[in-house]
Structure formats: C-alpha cells, structure tokens
Design an enzyme around this catalytic site. Sequence first.
Site, PDB file in Angstrom:
ATOM      1  N   GLU A   1       5.428  -0.419  -4.721  1.00  0.00           N
ATOM      2  CA  GLU A   1       6.178  -1.638  -5.051  1.00  0.00           C
ATOM      3  C   GLU A   1       5.310  -2.792  -4.593  1.00  0.00           C
ATOM      4  O   GLU A   1       5.115  -2.992  -3.389  1.00  0.00           O
ATOM      5  CB  GLU A   1       7.522  -1.643  -4.307  1.00  0.00           C
TER       6      GLU A   1
ATOM      7  N   CYS B   1       9.168 -10.434  -2.711  1.00  0.00           N
ATOM      8  CA  CYS B   1       8.381  -9.993  -3.867  1.00  0.00           C
ATOM      9  C   CYS B   1       9.045 -10.366  -5.182  1.00  0.00           C
ATOM     10  O   CYS B   1       8.370 -10.597  -6.176  1.00  0.00           O
ATOM     11  CB  CYS B   1       8.166  -8.490  -3.792  1.00  0.00           C
TER      12      CYS B   1
HETATM   13  P1  NAP Z   1      -0.274  -5.602   2.686  1.00  0.00           P
HETATM   14  O1  NAP Z   1      -1.326  -6.374   3.346  1.00  0.00           O
HETATM   15  O2  NAP Z   1      -0.624  -4.781   1.518  1.00  0.00           O
HETATM   16  O3  NAP Z   1       0.426  -4.735   3.841  1.00  0.00           O
HETATM   17  C1  NAP Z   1       1.532  -3.908   3.592  1.00  0.00           C
HETATM   18  C2  NAP Z   1       1.470  -2.678   4.484  1.00  0.00           C
HETATM   19  O4  NAP Z   1       0.309  -1.925   4.168  1.00  0.00           O
HETATM   20  C3  NAP Z   1       1.370  -3.003   5.963  1.00  0.00           C
HETATM   21  O5  NAP Z   1       2.117  -2.058   6.690  1.00  0.00           O
HETATM   22  C4  NAP Z   1      -0.111  -2.859   6.231  1.00  0.00           C
HETATM   23  O6  NAP Z   1      -0.389  -2.567   7.590  1.00  0.00           O
HETATM   24  C5  NAP Z   1      -0.437  -1.673   5.358  1.00  0.00           C
HETATM   25  N1  NAP Z   1      -1.836  -1.522   5.009  1.00  0.00           N
HETATM   26  C6  NAP Z   1      -2.830  -2.432   5.073  1.00  0.00           C
HETATM   27  N2  NAP Z   1      -4.003  -1.884   4.661  1.00  0.00           N
HETATM   28  C7  NAP Z   1      -3.730  -0.601   4.330  1.00  0.00           C
HETATM   29  C8  NAP Z   1      -4.508   0.474   3.811  1.00  0.00           C
HETATM   30  N3  NAP Z   1      -5.818   0.358   3.561  1.00  0.00           N
HETATM   31  N4  NAP Z   1      -3.897   1.662   3.591  1.00  0.00           N
HETATM   32  C9  NAP Z   1      -2.586   1.809   3.815  1.00  0.00           C
HETATM   33  N5  NAP Z   1      -1.793   0.824   4.308  1.00  0.00           N
HETATM   34  C10 NAP Z   1      -2.358  -0.372   4.540  1.00  0.00           C
HETATM   35  O7  NAP Z   1       0.915  -6.516   2.185  1.00  0.00           O
HETATM   36  P2  NAP Z   1       1.330  -7.957   2.716  1.00  0.00           P
HETATM   37  O8  NAP Z   1       0.413  -8.915   2.059  1.00  0.00           O
HETATM   38  O9  NAP Z   1       1.462  -8.000   4.154  1.00  0.00           O
HETATM   39  O10 NAP Z   1       2.791  -8.043   2.066  1.00  0.00           O
HETATM   40  C11 NAP Z   1       3.107  -8.928   1.095  1.00  0.00           C
HETATM   41  C12 NAP Z   1       2.902  -8.332  -0.283  1.00  0.00           C
HETATM   42  O11 NAP Z   1       3.847  -7.289  -0.469  1.00  0.00           O
HETATM   43  C13 NAP Z   1       3.184  -9.324  -1.384  1.00  0.00           C
HETATM   44  O12 NAP Z   1       2.226  -9.185  -2.392  1.00  0.00           O
HETATM   45  C14 NAP Z   1       4.541  -8.912  -1.906  1.00  0.00           C
HETATM   46  O13 NAP Z   1       4.788  -9.293  -3.242  1.00  0.00           O
HETATM   47  C15 NAP Z   1       4.503  -7.446  -1.718  1.00  0.00           C
HETATM   48  N6  NAP Z   1       5.857  -6.869  -1.644  1.00  0.00           N
HETATM   49  C16 NAP Z   1       6.320  -6.132  -2.688  1.00  0.00           C
HETATM   50  C17 NAP Z   1       7.625  -5.634  -2.663  1.00  0.00           C
HETATM   51  C18 NAP Z   1       8.191  -4.841  -3.830  1.00  0.00           C
HETATM   52  O14 NAP Z   1       9.229  -4.203  -3.663  1.00  0.00           O
HETATM   53  N7  NAP Z   1       7.562  -4.876  -4.991  1.00  0.00           N
HETATM   54  C19 NAP Z   1       8.428  -5.865  -1.557  1.00  0.00           C
HETATM   55  C20 NAP Z   1       7.910  -6.622  -0.525  1.00  0.00           C
HETATM   56  C21 NAP Z   1       6.620  -7.110  -0.565  1.00  0.00           C
HETATM   57  P3  NAP Z   1      -0.819  -3.705   8.657  1.00  0.00           P
HETATM   58  O15 NAP Z   1      -0.433  -5.013   8.070  1.00  0.00           O
HETATM   59  O16 NAP Z   1      -0.030  -3.367   9.839  1.00  0.00           O
HETATM   60  O17 NAP Z   1      -2.272  -3.573   8.821  1.00  0.00           O
END
Ligand code: NAP
Length: 531
Positions: A260, A294
Amino acid sequence: MPPTSPEPADYRVNPAWHDLSGLVTTAAERPERVIASPIDGAELGRAPICRPQDVELAGRRARAAGRRWAAEPLSRRRGVIERFKDLLAAERDDMLDLIHAENGKSRTDALEEFLDVLLTAGYYAAKAPKVLRRHRRRAALPLLTSTYVHYVAKGVVGVITPWNYPLTLAAADAVPALLAGNGVILKPDSQTPLTALRLVELLRQAGLPEDLMQVVTGPGGQLGRPIIDASDYVMFTGSTATGRTVAAHCGERLIGCGAELGGKNALIVMSDAPLGRAVAGAVQACFANSGQLCISVERIYVARPLFEAFASAFADRAAGLVLGGGGGWEVDMGPLISQGQLDKVVEHVDDAVSKGATVLTGGRRRPDLGELFYEPTVLTGVTDAMTLAREETFGPVVALYPVDSEDQAVALANDSEYGLNASVWTSSPTRGRAVAERLRAGTVNINEGYAAAYGSTDAPMGGFGISGLGRRHGAEGLIKYTEPQTVALQRLALIGPPAWATRPAYAEAMTVGSKWLHVTAGELVRKVAGR
Ligand code: NAP
C-alpha cells in the site's frame, strides 16, 4: 494567520509507555532510540535498535507459535480478537493520548484511526468464518468428482508499517493475518513504535499467545531484508520507492507481497456540486493528519463556473483550522512528523511559488507553535514545471485547478502514475458513479473525501499504478494471508479414456461435453432456440 490552540503543547504522557520497549524481540542487549514527540521533542519512551539476528529470532518464534495457532479452532482465534476489541475500546483515552503524543496528530484524527481499528477487528472477527470456511467448488466431472477448497495459513507474515497511521496500519493487516492462522513479525516505523507496541500489549492481554506476534524495531533499511527472509508473505505500507525494493526482494524469494503505497489523489468538484458540503469535505480530505495521509487529496479540479466561489470558501475554511500541539478536541491540525517531512513541504511550496504559483492561504512555517508546524496551504496557478504538480507532498498542501468539462476533469485526474484514492462531488449520484468508474483509482468516494470508501471495511482498498499491489480490507484482505488448497475426490472412473470406448469416440464425447459443461440453463435454452 490561522487560529491556534489555546494550550499549544498541553498533552498527557503516560510513564507506562516507557515499559513498552520490553515487548520488542532482541537476541541480546541493544542500544535504544529515544522516541520523541514531534509536538515539542519531549521523550515519550525508547525502543531497541534491533539487528538482523533479532529478526531471525523473531521469525523462529513466530513460526513455531504460528504452527500451534493454526491448529487452534477459528473460534478461539476469533475470541482473542473480540476480547482485544473490548480492551481497546476500554483503553480509548490512553490510546488517543499515545497516538497524539507520538505522531502529533490532533485528537480527532487519532480518534479516526482508533475507530477504524475497532471496525476492522470487529469486521474480520465476524467475517472470518464465512471467508475461511471450507467450501465446495464445481468439480471436474459432475457426480464423479467432488472438489472443495480450504485455506491454509501462510506461516509467518511480515508487516512493515509507516508512521502516519501507526495504529490502523499495524492492526488492519496484522489482525486478518492472525485470524487466518499466521504468526506475525511487525516492524513499525522507527518514529512511532510505541503505538504499535501498545497494540501488541493489548492483543496479548486479550489472550494472543506471547510468541505469535513478534515486534522488531529499528531501521527498515537494515531489518527489511531479514524480515522478508523470515516471512512467507509480506505486507508493506509506505513509500513507493521502498515498496519497489520490498517487492523485488519478495520476488527473489517467490513469496507474495501486498504493498500500500503513495498517492497524488484528485478531487473533482462538478458544476452541480453542493458547494458548502464540497468545501467542508475537501478541507477534511486535504488537511486531516496535516495531509500526511496516503488517501488525502493534493489536487482539486473545479468546474470553472464554481471555481472562484469554491476557491475563496475553501481557502477561508482552511485558514480557520485550529493549529496546535494540545491534546484537546478543539485542535484541528498538529505538526508534521519530522524535520525531513517539513523540509519536503517547504521545498515543494517554495518551488511552486518561485515558479509563479499563487498562495491563497498558508505557505508558512509556524515556529511560534513548535519546530514542525506548517500552515494549511492552498495554491492556484500550479503548472507541470513545479515539483508538487506530480510528486506526492504528503503534507498540508493542495493545488486548485479550474476545468472546463467533465472529460477534462477526468483526464487531468487520471494524468498521474499514482492511483490510490479519488473523490467526486455532484448533486447527481448517477453522474457521480459514471465519473467514478472512469477514474483510475483503487477507491473513489462520491460526496466524501476518503472516509466513505476506506470505512467500508467489507470492500477492498488499494492502489492502481504505482500506488500499490493487492488489496487490504474485505475478503481479499483475509484470503491473501492463506494458501488456498484444492482437494478433489474422484469416484468410480478415472479421468481419461475408458477401456470400453475408442479414443476417437472419447475425443468426440469429451469435446461436446467440455463445450457445454459450463453453459447455464438460460444460455442452453437460447442456443437451442437459435437466439
Ligand atoms: P517509508 O520510508 O517507505 O517507510 C515505511 C516503512 O518501511 C518504515 O517502517 C521504514 O522503516 C520501512 N523501511 C524503510 N526502508 C526499508 C527497506 N529497505 N526495506 C523494508 N522496509 C523499509 O515510508 P514513509 O515515507 O515513512 O511513509 C510515507 C509514505 O507511505 C507515503 O508515500 C504514503 O503515501 C505512504 N502510505 C501509504 C499508505 C497506503 O495505505 N497506501 C498508508 C500510509 C502511508 P524506518 O522508517 O523505521 O527505517
């Protein structure tokens, strides 16, 4: 300047949150990260910085516990989730305090995700028996074959979640994964692990076996790969960039994953839209959780005859939102989660303004309230030369565009690689549905911004395009945590040419039989009647 909360940083901190770090799986003592509130930087608790060995341990524990759990009757698994729901409801105030303090979102926004978890847990507890029951399927040969499908738990499900909805996004996937009979490894975002840990604490109090749901905390870049290696299915929520990495690793292992991801969601105000409701709904859709949602809206296309009236009422209402760090119900919008998130918002808005966009309201940081506050911001005159025209800002910023026709609105709304959520405002449900079905988005809300579709827990939710893979919610959100197994019993004759018939005769009979086998009675009558 928008009104501010009368008590900018008055929020409740529970000393018991410091004990939550004890729920994290570690193979040895680990250094800890301080979990600080984005409201004012105050320490709320700590979480271990896990290493890959901790994930391996968590995986072994979840797998062993999962085998026992899958052998339990579904009624026992449902009982745990029902009790969890009751415990969560009873702990509402503390949970809202924690979400507010850890994420910074207003109490009302925290309530939205709290209610969502009650609904999701109740929905899956009620729905699981019907979805997961063994059921018959049409068999290969009528009377001779009997076929059924049953659902086998995957084993271990890895759930990786972001910070923006720390309760909902952990529970919405972990609860169905558990009900389906799996062990779970949960990795919450490093900025908001306490809310996820409190969720796990309540699940254990409700009777979830201790080892079944393991939590590891620490940098996703280091723990992601080991989590995928220890899992049989991975549910990832976060950015599109990280989602691609996770999906690629799952692909190497040939395990399934759900993702997601991000969005650049559009809202369309048609020429017959109820203006007052559209303005109120659009403000909620753009600025809930400071736009860090999101499915929140970052592009609004307004029928030109309504544009001036809509833009002015919308900007006025956005400017009237109450900003602050207080934990009371009067606050509408809290801070952004981090300096990185604030920098991105500032960069997007400054870039747009430097290239000619007009700020109708907002466009400023609010250091008087705290380091990470930014005003709800409404822009016009945004062009494709500006970064925010196409990139997800994930903050309280929206661009308004006039449009001259329904076709133009649909074409512009669809002109994005993302396809998560969309919204259409009109007085005609028929027109609304017709436009909705032309939009390339996983959910479309008519006369609502996002909550009608997301809150319809029985219906699948997810993204087209680079907004994701697979769906959460509905039966789809439960079955994906299983391996459907088909069991077919053959009676009397084997499938193949019988000894008593020649092969050409068998070929003839089977060709006719296969052609007609799935024809319905109605179709048969029409064919015989030559219609
Ligand atoms: P992100 O950087 O992708 O982080 C999300 C999660 O992934 C965190 O727990 C992060 O851990 C982990 N992570 C980071 N690098 C990783 C890797 N190489 N392998 C596996 N896991 C890894 O996301 P964000 O930028 O913080 O969150 C915002 C984004 O999420 C936005 O783009 C938003 O649209 C999207 N989102 C989508 C939905 C949906 O339902 N479609 C819902 C909510 C948010 P750490 O941060 O602890 O390192």
